[in-house]
Design a protein around this motif. Sequence first.
Motif, PDB file in Angstrom:
ATOM      1  N   HIS A  27       0.796  -1.172  -0.073  1.00  0.00           N
ATOM      2  CA  HIS A  27       0.009   0.025   0.105  1.00  0.00           C
ATOM      3  C   HIS A  27       0.958   1.282   0.044  1.00  0.00           C
ATOM      4  CE1 HIS A  27      -3.346   2.680   0.749  1.00  0.00           C
ATOM      5  NE2 HIS A  27      -2.753   3.331   1.780  1.00  0.00           N
ATOM      6  N   THR A  28       2.104   1.353   0.732  1.00  0.00           N
ATOM      7  CA  THR A  28       2.769   2.526   1.048  1.00  0.00           C
ATOM      8  C   THR A  28       3.672   2.506  -0.290  1.00  0.00           C
ATOM      9  OG1 THR A  28       3.004   2.416   3.265  1.00  0.00           O
ATOM     10  CG2 THR A  28       4.491   3.378   2.259  1.00  0.00           C
ATOM     11  N   ILE A  29       3.968   1.393  -0.968  1.00  0.00           N
ATOM     12  CA  ILE A  29       4.837   1.246  -2.105  1.00  0.00           C
ATOM     13  C   ILE A  29       4.047   1.812  -3.156  1.00  0.00           C
ATOM     14  CG2 ILE A  29       5.997  -0.158  -3.745  1.00  0.00           C
ATOM     15  CD1 ILE A  29       6.746  -2.014  -1.565  1.00  0.00           C
ATOM     16  N   GLY A  30       2.773   1.731  -3.416  1.00  0.00           N
ATOM     17  CA  GLY A  30       1.832   2.011  -4.302  1.00  0.00           C
ATOM     18  C   GLY A  30       1.810   3.519  -4.079  1.00  0.00           C
TER      19      GLY A  30
ATOM     20  N   GLY B  75       9.112 -12.288  -8.994  1.00  0.00           N
ATOM     21  CA  GLY B  75       8.642 -11.981  -7.536  1.00  0.00           C
ATOM     22  C   GLY B  75       7.918 -10.598  -7.515  1.00  0.00           C
ATOM     23  N   PHE B  76       8.644  -9.453  -8.329  1.00  0.00           N
ATOM     24  CA  PHE B  76       8.043  -8.330  -8.051  1.00  0.00           C
ATOM     25  C   PHE B  76       6.784  -7.996  -9.202  1.00  0.00           C
ATOM     26  CE2 PHE B  76      11.617  -7.252  -5.476  1.00  0.00           C
ATOM     27  CZ  PHE B  76      11.023  -6.215  -4.939  1.00  0.00           C
ATOM     28  N   TYR B  77       6.850  -8.865 -10.110  1.00  0.00           N
ATOM     29  CA  TYR B  77       5.928  -8.728 -11.424  1.00  0.00           C
ATOM     30  C   TYR B  77       4.245  -8.570 -10.734  1.00  0.00           C
ATOM     31  CZ  TYR B  77       3.069  -8.896 -15.400  1.00  0.00           C
ATOM     32  OH  TYR B  77       2.091  -8.649 -16.612  1.00  0.00           O
ATOM     33  N   PRO B  78       3.886  -9.771 -10.240  1.00  0.00           N
ATOM     34  CA  PRO B  78       2.475  -9.622  -9.802  1.00  0.00           C
ATOM     35  C   PRO B  78       2.068  -8.546  -9.174  1.00  0.00           C
ATOM     36  CG  PRO B  78       3.536 -11.746  -9.641  1.00  0.00           C
ATOM     37  CD  PRO B  78       4.810 -10.961  -9.860  1.00  0.00           C
ATOM     38  N   PRO B  79       2.737  -8.118  -8.033  1.00  0.00           N
ATOM     39  CA  PRO B  79       2.089  -6.747  -7.313  1.00  0.00           C
ATOM     40  C   PRO B  79       2.119  -5.525  -8.006  1.00  0.00           C
ATOM     41  CG  PRO B  79       4.294  -7.396  -6.216  1.00  0.00           C
ATOM     42  CD  PRO B  79       3.881  -8.590  -7.229  1.00  0.00           C
ATOM     43  N   LEU B  80       3.451  -5.419  -8.875  1.00  0.00           N
ATOM     44  CA  LEU B  80       3.533  -4.214  -9.802  1.00  0.00           C
ATOM     45  C   LEU B  80       2.622  -4.405 -10.900  1.00  0.00           C
ATOM     46  CD1 LEU B  80       7.578  -3.762  -9.920  1.00  0.00           C
ATOM     47  CD2 LEU B  80       5.801  -2.406  -8.621  1.00  0.00           C
ATOM     48  N   ALA B  81       2.127  -5.487 -11.131  1.00  0.00           N
ATOM     49  CA  ALA B  81       1.125  -5.468 -12.354  1.00  0.00           C
ATOM     50  C   ALA B  81      -0.275  -4.897 -11.729  1.00  0.00           C
ATOM     51  CB  ALA B  81       0.957  -6.837 -12.981  1.00  0.00           C
ATOM     52  N   GLN B  82      -0.593  -5.131 -10.604  1.00  0.00           N
ATOM     53  CA  GLN B  82      -1.837  -4.568  -9.991  1.00  0.00           C
ATOM     54  C   GLN B  82      -1.772  -2.981 -10.022  1.00  0.00           C
ATOM     55  OE1 GLN B  82      -3.145  -6.329  -6.302  1.00  0.00           O
ATOM     56  NE2 GLN B  82      -2.110  -8.300  -6.996  1.00  0.00           N
TER      57      GLN B  82
ATOM     58  N   ARG C 226      -4.892  -4.024 -19.747  1.00  0.00           N
ATOM     59  CA  ARG C 226      -4.646  -4.481 -18.706  1.00  0.00           C
ATOM     60  C   ARG C 226      -3.470  -5.708 -18.709  1.00  0.00           C
ATOM     61  NH1 ARG C 226      -6.651  -0.634 -18.050  1.00  0.00           N
ATOM     62  NH2 ARG C 226      -8.810  -0.009 -16.879  1.00  0.00           N
ATOM     63  N   PHE C 227      -2.528  -5.347 -17.784  1.00  0.00           N
ATOM     64  CA  PHE C 227      -1.289  -6.219 -17.788  1.00  0.00           C
ATOM     65  C   PHE C 227      -1.756  -7.689 -16.987  1.00  0.00           C
ATOM     66  CE2 PHE C 227       0.497  -2.205 -18.051  1.00  0.00           C
ATOM     67  CZ  PHE C 227       1.612  -2.482 -19.021  1.00  0.00           C
TER      68      PHE C 227
ATOM     69  N   HIS D 266       3.792  -3.249 -26.024  1.00  0.00           N
ATOM     70  CA  HIS D 266       3.475  -3.694 -24.520  1.00  0.00           C
ATOM     71  C   HIS D 266       4.809  -3.192 -23.692  1.00  0.00           C
ATOM     72  CE1 HIS D 266       0.043  -5.796 -25.602  1.00  0.00           C
ATOM     73  NE2 HIS D 266       0.738  -6.519 -26.383  1.00  0.00           N
ATOM     74  N   VAL D 267       4.727  -2.038 -23.117  1.00  0.00           N
ATOM     75  CA  VAL D 267       5.715  -1.726 -22.236  1.00  0.00           C
ATOM     76  C   VAL D 267       5.333  -1.669 -20.890  1.00  0.00           C
ATOM     77  CG1 VAL D 267       7.155   0.508 -21.661  1.00  0.00           C
ATOM     78  CG2 VAL D 267       6.687  -0.229 -24.059  1.00  0.00           C
ATOM     79  N   PHE D 268       5.956  -2.271 -19.864  1.00  0.00           N
ATOM     80  CA  PHE D 268       5.575  -2.425 -18.528  1.00  0.00           C
ATOM     81  C   PHE D 268       5.839  -1.082 -17.793  1.00  0.00           C
ATOM     82  CE2 PHE D 268       5.709  -4.118 -14.081  1.00  0.00           C
ATOM     83  CZ  PHE D 268       4.429  -4.598 -13.971  1.00  0.00           C
ATOM     84  N   PRO D 269       5.084  -0.606 -16.990  1.00  0.00           N
ATOM     85  CA  PRO D 269       5.506   1.020 -16.393  1.00  0.00           C
ATOM     86  C   PRO D 269       6.580   1.059 -15.413  1.00  0.00           C
ATOM     87  CG  PRO D 269       3.145   0.471 -16.377  1.00  0.00           C
ATOM     88  CD  PRO D 269       3.794  -0.979 -16.916  1.00  0.00           C
TER      89      PRO D 269
END
Length: 204
Positions: free
Chosen positions: A14-17, A46-53, A67-68, A110-113
């Motif tokens: 939450h804080t990261i977002g 490891g980081f992709y799923p939460p960063l995709a959200q 949507r990713f 497709h460029v991931f942010p």
Amino acid sequence: MTHLAAPLERLDWHTIGLTLDREGFIVLPGMFALEVPGLFTHLLNGFYPPLAQVSNQWNDILQLPYRFPPQLTDLHAQCRAVGQQHALPQLTCLRKDEQQALRQDAEGEHVFPFQLVGVLSAPGEDFTGGEFILTEQRPRMQSRPMVVPLQRGDLAIITTAYRPFKGSKGNYRVNMKHAISRVRSGERHGFLLSFHLCPGAAHD
């Protein structure tokens, strides 16, 4: 068992977002250990799923339809389907008086942010200078430079190309680029990991 120095489940997403929304980057201290086998693969998976959200929330804000997917393998499949076949370079090595100019790794449909950044040598010991820098360009304003403070073992999440910004007339895209300042002494070894694949010839 985690393959990272700091388990992902302990991170406050939450804080990261919120920090990514506000600044466009965040530094996570002591996030990786150099001796981890397959470090880059573990970081990306490891980081992709939460960063995709977070990425999909940004697309919601900017009213973008794409949507990713939830897993990195699905994103890579989508990249290959549109001709994005190759991983971007991951390692950087800069010697005295070398630097990396401002850039974006944003080629393709497709460029991931987000990207992941770290240093593999020790600032102040193995090298001096070589600061990692982000610039932010808002419409009709001067570019805002930001130094991303990194020690060996820290991991930064940075914006690949643009992020949403809420202005007086609604949300719009803020353009961002990254660079590495001139190394004054020693050798700076680091990495920058992109989640998406790029078009064109394979990189060394």
